[in-house]
Design a protein around this motif. Structure first.
Motif, PDB file in Angstrom:
ATOM      1  N   GLU A 172       0.841  -1.209   0.000  1.00 45.79           N
ATOM      2  CA  GLU A 172       0.000   0.000   0.000  1.00 45.79           C
ATOM      3  C   GLU A 172       0.876   1.259   0.000  1.00 45.79           C
ATOM      4  OE1 GLU A 172      -0.305   2.108   2.764  1.00 45.79           O
ATOM      5  OE2 GLU A 172       1.099   0.951   3.979  1.00 45.79           O
ATOM      6  N   PRO A 173       0.310   2.408  -0.397  1.00 42.58           N
ATOM      7  CA  PRO A 173       1.127   3.593  -0.668  1.00 42.58           C
ATOM      8  C   PRO A 173       2.060   4.032   0.455  1.00 42.58           C
ATOM      9  CG  PRO A 173      -1.045   3.899  -1.595  1.00 42.58           C
ATOM     10  CD  PRO A 173      -1.096   2.618  -0.817  1.00 42.58           C
ATOM     11  N   ASP A 174       1.610   4.012   1.696  1.00 43.13           N
ATOM     12  CA  ASP A 174       2.487   4.482   2.776  1.00 43.13           C
ATOM     13  C   ASP A 174       3.702   3.571   2.927  1.00 43.13           C
ATOM     14  OD1 ASP A 174       0.769   6.561   3.212  1.00 43.13           O
ATOM     15  OD2 ASP A 174      -0.053   5.795   5.097  1.00 43.13           O
ATOM     16  N   ALA A 175       3.476   2.260   2.834  1.00 41.58           N
ATOM     17  CA  ALA A 175       4.599   1.322   2.930  1.00 41.58           C
ATOM     18  C   ALA A 175       5.517   1.461   1.721  1.00 41.58           C
ATOM     19  CB  ALA A 175       4.072  -0.111   3.039  1.00 41.58           C
ATOM     20  N   TRP A 176       4.931   1.697   0.551  1.00 41.97           N
ATOM     21  CA  TRP A 176       5.724   1.883  -0.670  1.00 41.97           C
ATOM     22  C   TRP A 176       6.600   3.121  -0.555  1.00 41.97           C
ATOM     23  CZ3 TRP A 176       6.453   5.230  -4.791  1.00 41.97           C
ATOM     24  CH2 TRP A 176       6.941   4.687  -5.989  1.00 41.97           C
ATOM     25  N   MET A 177       6.040   4.209  -0.046  1.00 39.79           N
ATOM     26  CA  MET A 177       6.809   5.434   0.120  1.00 39.79           C
ATOM     27  C   MET A 177       7.898   5.263   1.174  1.00 39.79           C
ATOM     28  SD  MET A 177       5.927   7.754  -2.052  1.00 39.79           S
ATOM     29  CE  MET A 177       6.886   9.075  -1.272  1.00 39.79           C
ATOM     30  N   ALA A 178       7.619   4.510   2.216  1.00 42.99           N
ATOM     31  CA  ALA A 178       8.640   4.252   3.231  1.00 42.99           C
ATOM     32  C   ALA A 178       9.820   3.503   2.619  1.00 42.99           C
ATOM     33  CB  ALA A 178       8.045   3.454   4.386  1.00 42.99           C
ATOM     34  N   ALA A 179       9.519   2.534   1.746  1.00 44.48           N
ATOM     35  CA  ALA A 179      10.588   1.815   1.059  1.00 44.48           C
ATOM     36  C   ALA A 179      11.348   2.745   0.120  1.00 44.48           C
ATOM     37  CB  ALA A 179      10.009   0.627   0.289  1.00 44.48           C
ATOM     38  N   LEU A 180      10.620   3.614  -0.568  1.00 49.76           N
ATOM     39  CA  LEU A 180      11.265   4.560  -1.483  1.00 49.76           C
ATOM     40  C   LEU A 180      12.227   5.475  -0.737  1.00 49.76           C
ATOM     41  CD1 LEU A 180      11.378   5.817  -4.377  1.00 49.76           C
ATOM     42  CD2 LEU A 180       9.579   7.382  -3.599  1.00 49.76           C
ATOM     43  N   SER A 181      11.866   5.877   0.459  1.00 45.64           N
ATOM     44  CA  SER A 181      12.706   6.806   1.224  1.00 45.64           C
ATOM     45  C   SER A 181      14.060   6.204   1.568  1.00 45.64           C
ATOM     46  CB  SER A 181      11.990   7.222   2.507  1.00 45.64           C
ATOM     47  OG  SER A 181      11.920   6.149   3.439  1.00 45.64           O
ATOM     48  N   ARG A 182      14.169   4.880   1.520  1.00 42.32           N
ATOM     49  CA  ARG A 182      15.431   4.202   1.844  1.00 42.32           C
ATOM     50  C   ARG A 182      16.276   3.945   0.594  1.00 42.32           C
ATOM     51  NH1 ARG A 182      11.562   1.519   5.207  1.00 42.32           N
ATOM     52  NH2 ARG A 182      11.369  -0.216   3.709  1.00 42.32           N
ATOM     53  N   ILE A 183      15.773   4.336  -0.562  1.00 42.80           N
ATOM     54  CA  ILE A 183      16.495   4.124  -1.821  1.00 42.80           C
ATOM     55  C   ILE A 183      17.095   5.451  -2.271  1.00 42.80           C
ATOM     56  CG2 ILE A 183      16.283   3.427  -4.239  1.00 42.80           C
ATOM     57  CD1 ILE A 183      13.907   1.681  -3.391  1.00 42.80           C
ATOM     58  N   PRO A 184      18.393   5.514  -2.519  1.00 38.59           N
ATOM     59  CA  PRO A 184      18.994   6.786  -2.934  1.00 38.59           C
ATOM     60  C   PRO A 184      18.601   7.157  -4.368  1.00 38.59           C
ATOM     61  CG  PRO A 184      20.628   5.044  -3.036  1.00 38.59           C
ATOM     62  CD  PRO A 184      19.399   4.429  -2.410  1.00 38.59           C
ATOM     63  N   LEU A 185      18.619   8.469  -4.629  1.00 36.54           N
ATOM     64  CA  LEU A 185      18.442   8.944  -5.992  1.00 36.54           C
ATOM     65  C   LEU A 185      19.633   8.500  -6.846  1.00 36.54           C
ATOM     66  CD1 LEU A 185      17.351  12.681  -5.421  1.00 36.54           C
ATOM     67  CD2 LEU A 185      15.917  10.644  -5.465  1.00 36.54           C
ATOM     68  N   LEU A 186      19.376   8.288  -8.129  1.00 38.33           N
ATOM     69  CA  LEU A 186      20.447   7.927  -9.046  1.00 38.33           C
ATOM     70  C   LEU A 186      21.194   9.167  -9.536  1.00 38.33           C
ATOM     71  CD1 LEU A 186      21.613   5.349 -10.385  1.00 38.33           C
ATOM     72  CD2 LEU A 186      20.147   5.864 -12.354  1.00 38.33           C
ATOM     73  N   HIS A 187      20.484  10.292  -9.620  1.00 38.48           N
ATOM     74  CA  HIS A 187      21.065  11.570 -10.047  1.00 38.48           C
ATOM     75  C   HIS A 187      20.456  12.686  -9.211  1.00 38.48           C
ATOM     76  CE1 HIS A 187      23.183  10.197 -13.704  1.00 38.48           C
ATOM     77  NE2 HIS A 187      22.186   9.344 -13.836  1.00 38.48           N
ATOM     78  N   GLN A 188      21.121  13.820  -9.201  1.00 36.16           N
ATOM     79  CA  GLN A 188      20.613  14.985  -8.506  1.00 36.16           C
ATOM     80  C   GLN A 188      19.295  15.446  -9.142  1.00 36.16           C
ATOM     81  OE1 GLN A 188      21.606  16.514  -5.782  1.00 36.16           O
ATOM     82  NE2 GLN A 188      23.606  15.551  -5.456  1.00 36.16           N
ATOM     83  N   PRO A 189      18.366  15.983  -8.342  1.00 36.77           N
ATOM     84  CA  PRO A 189      17.099  16.468  -8.901  1.00 36.77           C
ATOM     85  C   PRO A 189      17.328  17.474 -10.024  1.00 36.77           C
ATOM     86  CG  PRO A 189      16.994  16.416  -6.507  1.00 36.77           C
ATOM     87  CD  PRO A 189      18.417  16.120  -6.875  1.00 36.77           C
ATOM     88  N   GLY A 190      16.594  17.285 -11.114  1.00 40.77           N
ATOM     89  CA  GLY A 190      16.654  18.193 -12.248  1.00 40.77           C
ATOM     90  C   GLY A 190      17.680  17.862 -13.302  1.00 40.77           C
ATOM     91  N   GLU A 191      18.580  16.918 -13.020  1.00 46.22           N
ATOM     92  CA  GLU A 191      19.701  16.688 -13.943  1.00 46.22           C
ATOM     93  C   GLU A 191      19.373  15.778 -15.115  1.00 46.22           C
ATOM     94  OE1 GLU A 191      23.120  15.247 -11.868  1.00 46.22           O
ATOM     95  OE2 GLU A 191      23.691  17.231 -11.140  1.00 46.22           O
ATOM     96  N   VAL A 192      18.754  14.630 -14.852  1.00 47.76           N
ATOM     97  CA  VAL A 192      18.650  13.560 -15.845  1.00 47.76           C
ATOM     98  C   VAL A 192      17.225  13.029 -15.909  1.00 47.76           C
ATOM     99  CG1 VAL A 192      19.444  11.219 -16.441  1.00 47.76           C
ATOM    100  CG2 VAL A 192      21.064  12.898 -15.542  1.00 47.76           C
ATOM    101  N   TRP A 193      16.782  12.683 -17.111  1.00 49.56           N
ATOM    102  CA  TRP A 193      15.486  12.039 -17.305  1.00 49.56           C
ATOM    103  C   TRP A 193      15.614  10.548 -16.994  1.00 49.56           C
ATOM    104  CZ3 TRP A 193      13.441   8.098 -20.251  1.00 49.56           C
ATOM    105  CH2 TRP A 193      12.050   8.072 -20.417  1.00 49.56           C
ATOM    106  N   LEU A 194      14.756  10.051 -16.101  1.00 52.92           N
ATOM    107  CA  LEU A 194      14.756   8.641 -15.723  1.00 52.92           C
ATOM    108  C   LEU A 194      13.318   8.137 -15.781  1.00 52.92           C
ATOM    109  CD1 LEU A 194      17.116   8.923 -12.626  1.00 52.92           C
ATOM    110  CD2 LEU A 194      17.721   7.881 -14.829  1.00 52.92           C
ATOM    111  N   TYR A 195      13.134   6.931 -16.253  1.00 50.94           N
ATOM    112  CA  TYR A 195      11.804   6.456 -16.621  1.00 50.94           C
ATOM    113  C   TYR A 195      11.007   5.834 -15.472  1.00 50.94           C
ATOM    114  CZ  TYR A 195       8.141   4.181 -19.309  1.00 50.94           C
ATOM    115  OH  TYR A 195       6.921   3.793 -19.795  1.00 50.94           O
ATOM    116  N   ASN A 196       9.717   6.052 -15.489  1.00 51.12           N
ATOM    117  CA  ASN A 196       8.675   5.286 -14.796  1.00 51.12           C
ATOM    118  C   ASN A 196       8.368   5.681 -13.356  1.00 51.12           C
ATOM    119  OD1 ASN A 196       6.844   2.882 -15.305  1.00 51.12           O
ATOM    120  ND2 ASN A 196       7.745   2.317 -13.333  1.00 51.12           N
ATOM    121  N   THR A 197       9.341   5.632 -12.454  1.00 54.37           N
ATOM    122  CA  THR A 197       9.047   5.721 -11.020  1.00 54.37           C
ATOM    123  C   THR A 197       8.323   7.002 -10.638  1.00 54.37           C
ATOM    124  OG1 THR A 197      11.046   4.409 -10.639  1.00 54.37           O
ATOM    125  CG2 THR A 197      10.064   5.478  -8.721  1.00 54.37           C
ATOM    126  N   CYS A 198       8.630   8.103 -11.309  1.00 53.07           N
ATOM    127  CA  CYS A 198       8.011   9.379 -10.939  1.00 53.07           C
ATOM    128  C   CYS A 198       6.496   9.347 -11.089  1.00 53.07           C
ATOM    129  CB  CYS A 198       8.594  10.518 -11.773  1.00 53.07           C
ATOM    130  SG  CYS A 198      10.271  10.989 -11.284  1.00 53.07           S
TER     131      CYS A 198
END
Length: 386
Positions: free
Chosen positions: A153-179
């Motif tokens: 469910e969304p809250d658990a999904w977001m909690a998991a997302l918070s533990r995953i680092p970004l691949l690039h700095q915000p605004g730098e690179v186009w990355l597919y799907n997750t957004c």
């Protein structure tokens, strides 16, 4: 003279997609053809009203819902998302894309609503799926081909997302799907209702999209096509999901990236709304979106370097909000300004504001990679010449 029926029939059956529904519309002229069967056994004829898992054709619909909230002043494009998504208040970024997931630095700046809409927030798929931070998107968030009943469910999904680092700095690179999945959670939290409820009330009902949603009720299961992938060489088709499978009940996580089912006519209704500059088409003057919101959705927001950084952009495409925007005439169908996207389940929907052309192709055969299959390309070629 070649017609749409001939184009679709040439690539249906004999180990290809069991069936297909194609829609080509320009102005008041609408051509719709259903060929083949909804199942690999050939026992259920495909119909114009057959229901398909549209996968990433969900993304433009999610973006439109975000723009409704922007128009109401409930969120702003340049607004940090941390108020609504506190899990993303202080993201970390891997030092280099190939670095271990614990080799991180703080993000240079906050993530905004527009970062999510343009897929430049730092989360998502690059060209190289083997990077450590990308692997966590699959293992922890169940990103990839849609599997609605496997995602928390969304809250658990977001909690998991918070533990995953970004691949690039915000605004730098186009990355597919997750957004798009993150946007689905954002919509629900801002609107204080589930994504499914918001879309049904604010988009699907006004536009008459009666067969679009995150679940196929039992009374419609006889119109729900199977979902297949090609087996090993000579092995025929493998059933991934049947009418009584993962879309037979509401998922805990309604995916804004790829969770919807729909029909050709339903997605056409959505495309007509965008072509009309946000007019809902109800005849009572009610608007679903403003012309400015539609313009922003269907305008390329990427730099040339960002477009060139992904192998998903194979034919002169950039990215608007929730969908690609053609910027170069690489193929006959690449009319600059054409907006839409393809779904990994074998679907595609596009509209071209300059010409009023809408194309919708729905099949039930999973794509083998980012390159559009022959049927899809020949369908677009036919539509460009029609």
């Amino acid at each position: 003279m070649t017609n749409l029926n001939d184009v679709l029939n040439e690539y249906v059956g004999d180990g290809a997609a069991p069936g297909a529904v194609g829609l080509v519309a320009r102005g008041d002229r609408v051509e719709v053809v259903a060929v083949g069967s909804a199942d690999a056994q050939g026992t259920v004829p495909m119909g114009r009203d057959s229901i398909f898992r549209i996968a990433s054709m969900t993304k433009p619909i999610t973006a439109a819902a975000v723009m409704m909230l922007v128009e109401e002043g409930r969120i702003a494009l340049n607004e940090p998302v941390r108020q609504w998504l506190p899990e993303l208040a202080a993201p970390m970024v891997v030092r280099t894309p190939s670095a271990p997931v614990d080799d991180v630095v703080p993000a240079d700046r906050v993530i905004t609503v527009e970062d999510l809409l343009t897929f430049r927030a730092g989360y998502g798929f690059p060209s190289d799926f083997s990077l450590p931070a990308v692997g966590l998107l699959f293992s922890e968030l169940k990103q990839g081909p849609p599997q609605p009943q496997t995602v928390p469910e969304p809250d658990a999904w977001m909690a998991a997302l918070s533990r995953i680092p970004l691949l690039h700095q915000p605004g730098e690179v186009w990355l597919y799907n997750t957004c798009s999945d993150i946007l689905g959670v954002l919509i629900a939290r801002v609107a204080d209702r589930s994504l499914a409820e918001f879309l049904a009330e604010r988009l699907f009902e006004p536009l008459g999209m009666a067969d679009t949603g995150f679940v196929v009720p039992a009374e419609k299961a006889d119109r729900f096509a199977g979902y297949y992938r090609a087996g090993p060489e000579g092995g025929g088709l493998q059933l991934v999901d049947g009418p009584d499978g993962q879309w037979s009940r509401m998922p805990a996580f309604p995916s804004g990236a790829g969770g919807l089912v729909s029909t050709a006519d339903d997605w056409y209704a959505f495309a007509r709304m965008l072509l009309a500059g946000g007019d809902g088409g109800s005849g009572d003057g009610r608007r679903v979106l403003s012309e400015e919101s539609v313009r922003l959705m269907t305008t390329d927001h990427l730099t040339r370097a960002q477009r060139d950084s992904s192998t998903l952009f194979l034919e002169g495409q950039g990215w608007g909000f929730g969908g690609s925007v053609d910027v170069e005439a690489v193929e006959p169908w690449n009319v600059p300004g054409r907006y839409g996207w393809v779904g990994g389940t074998g679907t595609a929907g596009h509209l071209t504001p300059a010409t009023g052309l809408v194309t919708v192709l729905l099949t039930q055969l999973e794509m083998a990679g980012p390159t559009p299959p022959t049927l899809m390309r020949e369908f677009w070629r036919y539509a460009a010449d029609a």
